[in-house]
Design a protein around this motif. Structure first.
Motif, PDB file in Angstrom:
ATOM      1  N   UNK A 122     -42.815  15.364 -41.498  1.00  0.00           N
ATOM      2  CA  UNK A 122     -41.461  15.180 -40.954  1.00  0.00           C
ATOM      3  C   UNK A 122     -41.287  13.708 -40.361  1.00  0.00           C
ATOM      4  N   UNK A 123     -42.604  13.277 -39.626  1.00  0.00           N
ATOM      5  CA  UNK A 123     -42.330  11.717 -39.046  1.00  0.00           C
ATOM      6  C   UNK A 123     -43.419  10.868 -39.611  1.00  0.00           C
ATOM      7  N   UNK A 124     -44.322  11.178 -40.827  1.00  0.00           N
ATOM      8  CA  UNK A 124     -45.477  10.428 -41.226  1.00  0.00           C
ATOM      9  C   UNK A 124     -44.707   9.145 -42.066  1.00  0.00           C
ATOM     10  N   UNK A 125     -45.099   8.146 -41.541  1.00  0.00           N
ATOM     11  CA  UNK A 125     -44.257   6.940 -42.244  1.00  0.00           C
ATOM     12  C   UNK A 125     -43.060   6.615 -42.054  1.00  0.00           C
ATOM     13  N   UNK A 126     -42.350   7.274 -41.031  1.00  0.00           N
ATOM     14  CA  UNK A 126     -41.144   7.277 -40.829  1.00  0.00           C
ATOM     15  C   UNK A 126     -40.725   6.781 -39.489  1.00  0.00           C
ATOM     16  N   UNK A 127     -41.620   6.512 -38.709  1.00  0.00           N
ATOM     17  CA  UNK A 127     -41.459   5.937 -37.273  1.00  0.00           C
ATOM     18  C   UNK A 127     -41.679   4.605 -37.287  1.00  0.00           C
ATOM     19  N   UNK A 128     -40.458   3.564 -37.455  1.00  0.00           N
ATOM     20  CA  UNK A 128     -40.693   1.997 -37.499  1.00  0.00           C
ATOM     21  C   UNK A 128     -40.903   1.294 -36.168  1.00  0.00           C
ATOM     22  N   UNK A 129     -40.375   2.017 -34.936  1.00  0.00           N
ATOM     23  CA  UNK A 129     -40.561   1.518 -33.577  1.00  0.00           C
ATOM     24  C   UNK A 129     -42.098   1.423 -33.131  1.00  0.00           C
ATOM     25  N   UNK A 130     -42.607   1.088 -31.969  1.00  0.00           N
ATOM     26  CA  UNK A 130     -43.802   1.327 -31.292  1.00  0.00           C
ATOM     27  C   UNK A 130     -44.232   2.655 -31.454  1.00  0.00           C
ATOM     28  N   UNK A 131     -43.309   3.636 -31.175  1.00  0.00           N
ATOM     29  CA  UNK A 131     -43.834   4.987 -31.321  1.00  0.00           C
ATOM     30  C   UNK A 131     -42.596   6.154 -30.796  1.00  0.00           C
ATOM     31  N   UNK A 132     -42.975   7.121 -31.291  1.00  0.00           N
ATOM     32  CA  UNK A 132     -42.043   8.154 -30.709  1.00  0.00           C
ATOM     33  C   UNK A 132     -42.667   9.212 -29.763  1.00  0.00           C
ATOM     34  N   UNK A 133     -41.821   9.515 -28.457  1.00  0.00           N
ATOM     35  CA  UNK A 133     -42.659  10.645 -27.626  1.00  0.00           C
ATOM     36  C   UNK A 133     -41.475  11.951 -27.759  1.00  0.00           C
ATOM     37  N   UNK A 134     -42.268  13.141 -28.211  1.00  0.00           N
ATOM     38  CA  UNK A 134     -41.751  14.142 -28.130  1.00  0.00           C
ATOM     39  C   UNK A 134     -42.240  15.183 -27.300  1.00  0.00           C
ATOM     40  N   UNK A 135     -41.157  16.026 -26.757  1.00  0.00           N
ATOM     41  CA  UNK A 135     -41.369  17.380 -26.117  1.00  0.00           C
ATOM     42  C   UNK A 135     -40.527  18.286 -25.845  1.00  0.00           C
ATOM     43  N   UNK A 136     -40.660  19.366 -25.110  1.00  0.00           N
ATOM     44  CA  UNK A 136     -39.467  20.432 -24.843  1.00  0.00           C
ATOM     45  C   UNK A 136     -38.362  19.871 -24.187  1.00  0.00           C
ATOM     46  N   UNK A 137     -37.472  20.350 -24.072  1.00  0.00           N
ATOM     47  CA  UNK A 137     -36.224  20.020 -23.241  1.00  0.00           C
ATOM     48  C   UNK A 137     -36.675  19.769 -21.912  1.00  0.00           C
ATOM     49  N   UNK A 138     -37.473  20.434 -21.225  1.00  0.00           N
ATOM     50  CA  UNK A 138     -37.728  20.260 -19.982  1.00  0.00           C
ATOM     51  C   UNK A 138     -38.598  19.114 -19.526  1.00  0.00           C
ATOM     52  N   UNK A 139     -39.028  18.250 -20.627  1.00  0.00           N
ATOM     53  CA  UNK A 139     -39.780  17.362 -20.538  1.00  0.00           C
ATOM     54  C   UNK A 139     -38.948  15.912 -20.433  1.00  0.00           C
ATOM     55  N   UNK A 140     -37.581  16.198 -20.495  1.00  0.00           N
ATOM     56  CA  UNK A 140     -36.834  14.915 -20.878  1.00  0.00           C
ATOM     57  C   UNK A 140     -37.114  14.043 -19.544  1.00  0.00           C
TER      58      UNK A 140
END
Length: 204
Positions: A122-140
């Motif tokens: 889903x994300x391999x070679x598709x993140x153009x910026x420095x990075x992506x942080x993912x988490x559950x809704x409570x982590x926002x």
């Protein structure tokens, strides 16, 4: 003088000298100055005892639209410490070794490390910026901001269907390195102790 208008006796009428205009002007100016100084002094006394409609503060002069005293920030949810956060480090770039190197550095800074490897399809070679942080809704507003101090500029996303409290750090094409330890600590301190927002005078 003789004849009809002859003056007799030993007293002669005294002739008055014409008044000097300069002296009159000087007296007038002096009077105006005295009155002006007296009026200014009176206004100053009134301002002292009444406050003059202005109360100075350390953050501003109290006038309309100008910052006055700072109000304490509303109570926020306590942020978790790095040692309580489990991070999965995933590499979405074509460069090898980034995930392990980044995971080792995060471990030195107190984070728990979960999975380390390549990003999912889903994300391999598709993140153009420095990075992506993912988490559950409570982590926002809890875990993701803390992890974000280590990688400024990384995008943050939540997944409603995500289970567990672990978060992902997906390395993107624009990644060069984590923030320096000093900068990350400074950002973490500022995040935990935000400056109170200034208030403005109402009713103006």
């Amino acid at each position: 003088m003789g004849g009809k208008y002859r003056i007799t006796g030993n007293k002669y009428p005294k002739m008055r000298r014409p008044r000097r205009r300069g002296r009159l002007v000087g007296l007038t100016v002096a009077s105006v100055v005295v009155l002006g100084v007296g009026g200014w002094g009176t206004l100053q006394l009134i301002d002292v005892f009444t406050g003059g409609g202005r109360k100075a503060s350390a953050a501003g002069d109290g006038e309309c639209g100008v910052k006055t005293k700072a109000s304490p920030s509303p109570s926020a949810k306590p942020l978790p410490e790095p040692r309580t956060i489990t991070v999965n480090v995933l590499n979405a770039t074509t460069r090898g070794g980034l995930a392990k190197k980044t995971a080792d550095e995060l471990k030195k800074r107190g984070f728990k490390i979960g999975d380390v490897g390549n990003a999912t399809k889903q994300y391999d070679k598709k993140v153009k910026g420095t990075g992506l942080l993912l988490g559950p809704a409570t982590a926002l507003d809890t875990t993701l901001p803390v992890l974000g101090t280590q990688l400024p500029g990384a995008e943050r996303r939540t997944e409603a269907a995500r289970e567990g409290a672990a978060v992902d750090l997906v390395i993107g094409d624009g990644f060069k390195a984590l923030a320096t330890q000093q900068d990350a600590d400074r950002a973490l301190t500022k995040l935990a102790r935000p400056e109170p927002a200034p208030t403005t005078k109402k009713g103006c």
